[in-house]
Enzyme design. Structure first.
Site, PDB file in Angstrom:
ATOM      1  N   HIS A  72     -39.029 -34.784 -11.236  1.00 49.44           N
ATOM      2  CA  HIS A  72     -40.093 -35.426 -10.464  1.00 49.44           C
ATOM      3  C   HIS A  72     -39.579 -36.690  -9.772  1.00 49.44           C
ATOM      4  O   HIS A  72     -38.709 -37.407 -10.293  1.00 49.44           O
ATOM      5  CB  HIS A  72     -41.306 -35.727 -11.340  1.00 49.44           C
ATOM      6  CG  HIS A  72     -41.046 -36.646 -12.504  1.00 49.44           C
ATOM      7  ND1 HIS A  72     -41.083 -38.024 -12.395  1.00 49.44           N
ATOM      8  CD2 HIS A  72     -40.771 -36.376 -13.803  1.00 49.44           C
ATOM      9  CE1 HIS A  72     -40.842 -38.559 -13.577  1.00 49.44           C
ATOM     10  NE2 HIS A  72     -40.644 -37.589 -14.451  1.00 49.44           N
ATOM     11  N   ASP A  74     -41.644 -39.233  -8.772  1.00 52.65           N
ATOM     12  CA  ASP A  74     -42.498 -40.399  -8.988  1.00 52.65           C
ATOM     13  C   ASP A  74     -42.103 -41.167 -10.243  1.00 52.65           C
ATOM     14  O   ASP A  74     -41.392 -40.663 -11.125  1.00 52.65           O
ATOM     15  CB  ASP A  74     -43.969 -40.001  -9.057  1.00 52.65           C
ATOM     16  CG  ASP A  74     -44.285 -39.070 -10.215  1.00 52.65           C
ATOM     17  OD1 ASP A  74     -43.493 -38.145 -10.475  1.00 52.65           O
ATOM     18  OD2 ASP A  74     -45.340 -39.262 -10.868  1.00 52.65           O
ATOM     19  N   ASP A 102     -36.468 -42.432 -16.080  1.00 53.82           N
ATOM     20  CA  ASP A 102     -37.515 -41.429 -15.880  1.00 53.82           C
ATOM     21  C   ASP A 102     -37.929 -41.374 -14.417  1.00 53.82           C
ATOM     22  O   ASP A 102     -38.911 -41.981 -14.022  1.00 53.82           O
ATOM     23  CB  ASP A 102     -38.700 -41.773 -16.778  1.00 53.82           C
ATOM     24  CG  ASP A 102     -39.714 -40.660 -16.917  1.00 53.82           C
ATOM     25  OD1 ASP A 102     -39.425 -39.537 -16.464  1.00 53.82           O
ATOM     26  OD2 ASP A 102     -40.793 -40.913 -17.468  1.00 53.82           O
ATOM     27  N   GLU A 132     -45.926 -36.416 -11.356  1.00 54.39           N
ATOM     28  CA  GLU A 132     -45.782 -35.941 -12.738  1.00 54.39           C
ATOM     29  C   GLU A 132     -46.363 -36.927 -13.736  1.00 54.39           C
ATOM     30  O   GLU A 132     -46.805 -36.533 -14.821  1.00 54.39           O
ATOM     31  CB  GLU A 132     -44.297 -35.697 -13.042  1.00 54.39           C
ATOM     32  CG  GLU A 132     -44.016 -35.025 -14.375  1.00 54.39           C
ATOM     33  CD  GLU A 132     -43.842 -35.982 -15.547  1.00 54.39           C
ATOM     34  OE1 GLU A 132     -43.820 -35.528 -16.707  1.00 54.39           O
ATOM     35  OE2 GLU A 132     -43.725 -37.209 -15.298  1.00 54.39           O
ATOM     36  N   GLU A 133     -46.348 -38.220 -13.369  1.00 52.37           N
ATOM     37  CA  GLU A 133     -46.712 -39.262 -14.332  1.00 52.37           C
ATOM     38  C   GLU A 133     -48.221 -39.480 -14.469  1.00 52.37           C
ATOM     39  O   GLU A 133     -48.648 -40.356 -15.211  1.00 52.37           O
ATOM     40  CB  GLU A 133     -46.048 -40.589 -13.942  1.00 52.37           C
ATOM     41  CG  GLU A 133     -44.522 -40.565 -13.930  1.00 52.37           C
ATOM     42  CD  GLU A 133     -43.913 -40.470 -15.315  1.00 52.37           C
ATOM     43  OE1 GLU A 133     -44.663 -40.299 -16.287  1.00 52.37           O
ATOM     44  OE2 GLU A 133     -42.685 -40.561 -15.425  1.00 52.37           O
ATOM     45  N   GLU A 161     -35.284 -34.162 -17.154  1.00 55.78           N
ATOM     46  CA  GLU A 161     -35.895 -35.324 -17.801  1.00 55.78           C
ATOM     47  C   GLU A 161     -34.856 -36.000 -18.706  1.00 55.78           C
ATOM     48  O   GLU A 161     -33.895 -35.364 -19.145  1.00 55.78           O
ATOM     49  CB  GLU A 161     -37.098 -34.885 -18.638  1.00 55.78           C
ATOM     50  CG  GLU A 161     -38.321 -34.479 -17.844  1.00 55.78           C
ATOM     51  CD  GLU A 161     -39.236 -35.660 -17.511  1.00 55.78           C
ATOM     52  OE1 GLU A 161     -38.870 -36.805 -17.827  1.00 55.78           O
ATOM     53  OE2 GLU A 161     -40.305 -35.422 -16.926  1.00 55.78           O
ATOM     54  N   HIS A 336     -40.758 -45.629 -19.175  1.00 53.72           N
ATOM     55  CA  HIS A 336     -42.025 -46.344 -18.978  1.00 53.72           C
ATOM     56  C   HIS A 336     -41.970 -47.778 -19.499  1.00 53.72           C
ATOM     57  O   HIS A 336     -43.006 -48.451 -19.532  1.00 53.72           O
ATOM     58  CB  HIS A 336     -43.207 -45.615 -19.627  1.00 53.72           C
ATOM     59  CG  HIS A 336     -43.413 -44.220 -19.133  1.00 53.72           C
ATOM     60  ND1 HIS A 336     -44.477 -43.435 -19.537  1.00 53.72           N
ATOM     61  CD2 HIS A 336     -42.705 -43.457 -18.271  1.00 53.72           C
ATOM     62  CE1 HIS A 336     -44.409 -42.260 -18.943  1.00 53.72           C
ATOM     63  NE2 HIS A 336     -43.332 -42.252 -18.175  1.00 53.72           N
TER      64      HIS A 336
END
Length: 359
Positions: A72, A74, A102, A132-133, A161, A336
């Site tokens: 992803h 984002d 990430d 995705e997030e 990932e 994150h």
């Protein structure tokens, strides 16, 4: 304006370039435009299409097998961790910043392969998607599966990932439920005339405290289930005995169970209480016995894959009937966080393994 991306550059430098283009969920257009432009300019051997803020590319060489690589574009919201910074040098180089883990390191590995491997031994599909997030219905794979399902099919999916550069097999499923405890309102001055629902929730918490999670082994990978109360709500006013209390619970279940089986288990555990499902996602079996998966394991040096204890989009690919694994640079425990960072050697290692695998 975003400088043109050089997809043939060292994946470490490509990671840095991707990180410096902010792409918080639902604002990926600038990065998606740059990725699409770079692929069209530097990967003429690929069929390329755009779906919203997702970019898809694939070879059509008539190979007997196809491998899908997905990542992803984002990130979570920026937390005073852009632009990218560096520490150390040489083998100790570390990239710091939002998205380094990430998962723009994994995206860089994918894009470098897309541009530089024109004659892979498998047909390859690259899926770089948006959102995705955030909520599952916004996830770009949901739209792609609806509008372009053939672009997600293959004999193996590798979701890049972060895995600390190890192969993580399958993923656990997740189930969220609300357990409702009933009561009866009364004035607190005459509390004996009511039934306090918050007090009644003690039995739910007791069952949670006594719970012993399973640790099943599947294809040599040990999964560790979890069952946690994540929220308690209840109460009407400071002088009213509450007539309802709700305990919200998250269950992470091993992929040898479906979400229906996991739910049946929870209904049995909380027998006597009303149980309402608020969210669910299926897990994904490891699929390590598939020949193409064994080839990836061999290319990685033959180390033993480990169980993925969280949930990732490998579940979506497994639901399509194909084995799927997670493999990418970065420590997932840093995802994150403000301290997000990736050792450069992991980017290089993942790139080398996947290049060996597909070449």
């Amino acid at each position: 304006m975003t400088p043109p991306l050089d997809l043939t550059a060292d994946p470490i430098e490509l990671t840095a370039a991707l990180v410096d283009v902010p792409s918080v969920s639902e604002t990926e257009q600038e990065l998606a435009d740059a990725v699409e432009a770079a692929l069209r300019a530097q990967a003429g051997h690929l069929e390329i299409i755009r779906s919203g803020n997702a970019v898809l590319a694939r070879t059509n060489l008539g190979r007997s097998s196809r491998v899908v690589l997905a990542g992803h574009l984002d990130t979570v919201p920026i937390n005073k961790n852009l632009p990218l910074t560096r520490s150390g040098d040489g083998d100790e180089l570390v990239l710091h910043g939002c998205g380094t883990v990430d998962m723009k390191g994994g995206d860089a590995v994918m894009l470098n392969l897309a541009a530089t491997v024109a004659e892979p031994r498998f047909d390859l599909t690259f899926v770089l998607y948006d959102c995705e997030e955030i909520a599952a219905e916004r996830n770009g794979l949901t739209r792609i599966q609806r509008d372009l399902p053939e672009w997600l099919l293959g004999d193996l999916a590798v979701v890049c990932e972060p895995t600390d550069a190890a192969i993580e097999a399958g993923c656990q499923g997740t189930l969220r439920i609300d357990v409702r405890v009933p009561g009866r309102r009364a004035h607190t001055a005459r509390g004996w005339m009511g039934v306090n629902a918050i007090h009644g929730a003690g039995e739910v918490l007791r069952r949670l405290s006594a719970y012993e999670p399973r640790q099943p082994e599947i294809d040599g990978c040990r999964y560790h289930e979890g069952l946690q109360a994540v929220k308690i709500t209840g109460g009407v006013a400071g002088n009213v005995v509450p007539d309802e209390c709700v305990v919200s619970i998250n269950h992470r279940f091993a992929p040898d169970r479906s979400s229906e089986q996991a739910l049946a288990h929870l209904r049995e555990l909380f027998d006597g209480f009303e149980v309402t499902v608020t969210d669910r996602a299926e897990g994904a079996l490891p699929g390590l016995n598939a020949p193409v998966t064994q080839e990836l394991i061999a290319a990685s040096g033959g180390g033993s894959p480990v169980a993925k204890l969280g949930w990732t989009d490998v579940s979506r690919f497994a639901a399509l009937g194909m084995p799927a694994v997670n493999f990418g640079p970065g420590d997932p425990k840093l995802a994150h966080t403000q301290e997000e960072n990736v050792p450069a050697w992991q980017i290089t290692h993942c790139s080398d393994v996947l290049r060996k695998f597909v070449s």
